[in-house]
Design a protein around this motif. Structure first.
Motif, PDB file in Angstrom:
ATOM      1  N   GLN A  87       0.826  -1.207   0.000  1.00 40.09           N
ATOM      2  CA  GLN A  87       0.000   0.000   0.000  1.00 40.09           C
ATOM      3  C   GLN A  87       0.865   1.264   0.000  1.00 40.09           C
ATOM      4  O   GLN A  87       0.564   2.237  -0.692  1.00 40.09           O
ATOM      5  N   ALA A  88       1.938   1.232   0.772  1.00 43.11           N
ATOM      6  CA  ALA A  88       2.845   2.386   0.817  1.00 43.11           C
ATOM      7  C   ALA A  88       3.498   2.603  -0.546  1.00 43.11           C
ATOM      8  O   ALA A  88       3.629   3.744  -1.004  1.00 43.11           O
ATOM      9  N   LEU A  89       3.868   1.507  -1.201  1.00 40.72           N
ATOM     10  CA  LEU A  89       4.485   1.615  -2.519  1.00 40.72           C
ATOM     11  C   LEU A  89       3.492   2.178  -3.544  1.00 40.72           C
ATOM     12  O   LEU A  89       3.859   3.000  -4.390  1.00 40.72           O
ATOM     13  N   VAL A  90       2.243   1.782  -3.432  1.00 35.60           N
ATOM     14  CA  VAL A  90       1.205   2.309  -4.326  1.00 35.60           C
ATOM     15  C   VAL A  90       1.035   3.818  -4.107  1.00 35.60           C
ATOM     16  O   VAL A  90       0.951   4.593  -5.060  1.00 35.60           O
ATOM     17  N   GLU A  91       0.994   4.241  -2.865  1.00 42.04           N
ATOM     18  CA  GLU A  91       0.867   5.680  -2.575  1.00 42.04           C
ATOM     19  C   GLU A  91       2.089   6.452  -3.046  1.00 42.04           C
ATOM     20  O   GLU A  91       1.977   7.548  -3.589  1.00 42.04           O
ATOM     21  N   GLY A  92       3.261   5.875  -2.842  1.00 45.69           N
ATOM     22  CA  GLY A  92       4.488   6.515  -3.310  1.00 45.69           C
ATOM     23  C   GLY A  92       4.535   6.609  -4.825  1.00 45.69           C
ATOM     24  O   GLY A  92       5.033   7.583  -5.392  1.00 45.69           O
ATOM     25  N   ARG A  93       3.987   5.599  -5.498  1.00 51.49           N
ATOM     26  CA  ARG A  93       3.990   5.605  -6.958  1.00 51.49           C
ATOM     27  C   ARG A  93       3.153   6.761  -7.511  1.00 51.49           C
ATOM     28  O   ARG A  93       3.519   7.367  -8.526  1.00 51.49           O
ATOM     29  N   ALA A  94       2.064   7.096  -6.864  1.00 47.70           N
ATOM     30  CA  ALA A  94       1.237   8.212  -7.331  1.00 47.70           C
ATOM     31  C   ALA A  94       2.050   9.511  -7.334  1.00 47.70           C
ATOM     32  O   ALA A  94       1.989  10.291  -8.288  1.00 47.70           O
ATOM     33  N   LEU A  95       2.834   9.731  -6.289  1.00 48.58           N
ATOM     34  CA  LEU A  95       3.688  10.917  -6.241  1.00 48.58           C
ATOM     35  C   LEU A  95       4.806  10.798  -7.276  1.00 48.58           C
ATOM     36  O   LEU A  95       5.130  11.770  -7.963  1.00 48.58           O
ATOM     37  N   PHE A  96       5.388   9.613  -7.403  1.00 52.42           N
ATOM     38  CA  PHE A  96       6.428   9.378  -8.401  1.00 52.42           C
ATOM     39  C   PHE A  96       5.935   9.761  -9.797  1.00 52.42           C
ATOM     40  O   PHE A  96       6.624  10.430 -10.558  1.00 52.42           O
ATOM     41  N   GLU A  97       4.725   9.331 -10.125  1.00 56.34           N
ATOM     42  CA  GLU A  97       4.165   9.630 -11.447  1.00 56.34           C
ATOM     43  C   GLU A  97       3.978  11.129 -11.655  1.00 56.34           C
ATOM     44  O   GLU A  97       4.178  11.633 -12.759  1.00 56.34           O
ATOM     45  N   GLU A  98       3.601  11.831 -10.602  1.00 60.08           N
ATOM     46  CA  GLU A  98       3.483  13.291 -10.707  1.00 60.08           C
ATOM     47  C   GLU A  98       4.851  13.927 -10.966  1.00 60.08           C
ATOM     48  O   GLU A  98       4.986  14.837 -11.779  1.00 60.08           O
ATOM     49  N   LEU A  99       5.863  13.437 -10.252  1.00 60.86           N
ATOM     50  CA  LEU A  99       7.197  14.015 -10.387  1.00 60.86           C
ATOM     51  C   LEU A  99       7.838  13.704 -11.737  1.00 60.86           C
ATOM     52  O   LEU A  99       8.607  14.501 -12.260  1.00 60.86           O
ATOM     53  N   VAL A 100       7.545  12.550 -12.283  1.00 58.42           N
ATOM     54  CA  VAL A 100       8.183  12.133 -13.527  1.00 58.42           C
ATOM     55  C   VAL A 100       7.384  12.580 -14.758  1.00 58.42           C
ATOM     56  O   VAL A 100       7.878  12.529 -15.876  1.00 58.42           O
ATOM     57  N   ALA A 101       6.182  13.087 -14.534  1.00 63.13           N
ATOM     58  CA  ALA A 101       5.319  13.502 -15.643  1.00 63.13           C
ATOM     59  C   ALA A 101       5.940  14.666 -16.412  1.00 63.13           C
ATOM     60  O   ALA A 101       6.652  15.497 -15.849  1.00 63.13           O
ATOM     61  N   VAL A 102       5.629  14.720 -17.684  1.00 60.73           N
ATOM     62  CA  VAL A 102       6.091  15.812 -18.532  1.00 60.73           C
ATOM     63  C   VAL A 102       5.197  17.023 -18.268  1.00 60.73           C
ATOM     64  O   VAL A 102       3.979  16.930 -18.369  1.00 60.73           O
ATOM     65  N   THR A 103       5.807  18.123 -17.905  1.00 60.08           N
ATOM     66  CA  THR A 103       5.054  19.351 -17.634  1.00 60.08           C
ATOM     67  C   THR A 103       5.213  20.323 -18.805  1.00 60.08           C
ATOM     68  O   THR A 103       6.049  20.123 -19.686  1.00 60.08           O
ATOM     69  N   ALA A 104       4.439  21.360 -18.789  1.00 65.29           N
ATOM     70  CA  ALA A 104       4.563  22.399 -19.819  1.00 65.29           C
ATOM     71  C   ALA A 104       5.960  23.012 -19.778  1.00 65.29           C
ATOM     72  O   ALA A 104       6.543  23.325 -20.814  1.00 65.29           O
ATOM     73  N   GLN A 105       6.499  23.137 -18.582  1.00 63.40           N
ATOM     74  CA  GLN A 105       7.853  23.681 -18.432  1.00 63.40           C
ATOM     75  C   GLN A 105       8.873  22.740 -19.073  1.00 63.40           C
ATOM     76  O   GLN A 105       9.818  23.185 -19.710  1.00 63.40           O
ATOM     77  N   ASP A 106       8.673  21.417 -18.923  1.00 65.08           N
ATOM     78  CA  ASP A 106       9.569  20.450 -19.560  1.00 65.08           C
ATOM     79  C   ASP A 106       9.515  20.585 -21.078  1.00 65.08           C
ATOM     80  O   ASP A 106      10.538  20.550 -21.756  1.00 65.08           O
ATOM     81  N   ARG A 107       8.283  20.716 -21.600  1.00 65.67           N
ATOM     82  CA  ARG A 107       8.134  20.844 -23.054  1.00 65.67           C
ATOM     83  C   ARG A 107       8.802  22.123 -23.549  1.00 65.67           C
ATOM     84  O   ARG A 107       9.464  22.121 -24.584  1.00 65.67           O
ATOM     85  N   ALA A 108       8.637  23.205 -22.817  1.00 66.49           N
ATOM     86  CA  ALA A 108       9.268  24.470 -23.207  1.00 66.49           C
ATOM     87  C   ALA A 108      10.789  24.347 -23.165  1.00 66.49           C
ATOM     88  O   ALA A 108      11.495  24.826 -24.048  1.00 66.49           O
ATOM     89  N   HIS A 109      11.304  23.670 -22.139  1.00 64.60           N
ATOM     90  CA  HIS A 109      12.742  23.471 -22.005  1.00 64.60           C
ATOM     91  C   HIS A 109      13.265  22.626 -23.161  1.00 64.60           C
ATOM     92  O   HIS A 109      14.309  22.915 -23.740  1.00 64.60           O
TER      93      HIS A 109
END
Length: 180
Positions: free
Chosen positions: A133-155
């Protein structure tokens, strides 16, 4: 009631309201991180870095069946590395979790749950289901951190423009030097 009594009562109400409004505001612990870290902007990840983090996370998930405690401990480390790479504070983990809570209020609990589960796993005070369960919760944050953002695309777009400009400049220089 006389008019003077009403006037005195009115003045008393106004003074009471003024005193209440004049008291210093006490910030709750929940509002401090948002205020402190609201200007934090995530650093972009290159595609290679992103792919590397995703592969590392997939690897620790595969090893979870054989070694849940070690996988959770590695997930804590990986989440910390990724957060630092994205520009979150590199100091104490508590500061990083506060900053994550300011940027990802719905997901930051995952880092805290994962950290606690990792500590409990080291001491042998948890079961595999709690670690999962902890790994599942951590994965949700991981996915947010690793997601491509508009700033990443601009960079990425800016990096591509710089690369094309360098290439054109080197072609021009090469062309000029061969003509002389």
């Amino acid at each position: 009631m006389s008019i003077s009594a009403l006037a005195i009562l009115g003045v008393a109400v106004v003074l009471t309201v003024a005193l209440v409004l004049a008291r210093p505001v006490k910030w709750t612990d929940a509002s401090r991180p948002r205020r402190r870290f609201r200007r934090l902007s995530m650093k972009p990840l290159s595609d290679d870095e992103r792919d590397q983090y995703v592969a590392l996370w997939a690897g620790l998930q595969e090893r979870f069946v054989d070694s849940p405690a070690a996988s959770v401990a590695r997930a804590v480390e990986l989440l910390d590395q990724l957060a630092i790479a994205r520009g979150f504070p590199a100091g104490p983990r508590e500061d990083r979790i506060r900053a994550l809570a300011a940027v990802f209020p719905e997901r930051a609990q995952g880092a805290l749950v994962l950290h606690r589960a990792g500590a409990e796993a080291v001491s042998g005070q948890t079961d595999s289901e709690s670690l999962r369960q902890a790994l599942v919760e951590g994965r949700a944050l991981f996915e947010e951190l690793v997601a491509v953002t508009a700033q990443d695309r601009a960079h990425s777009a800016a990096a591509a423009r710089r690369h094309r400009a360098r290439r054109r400049t080197s072609v021009r220089r090469t062309g000029q030097s061969t003509q002389t």
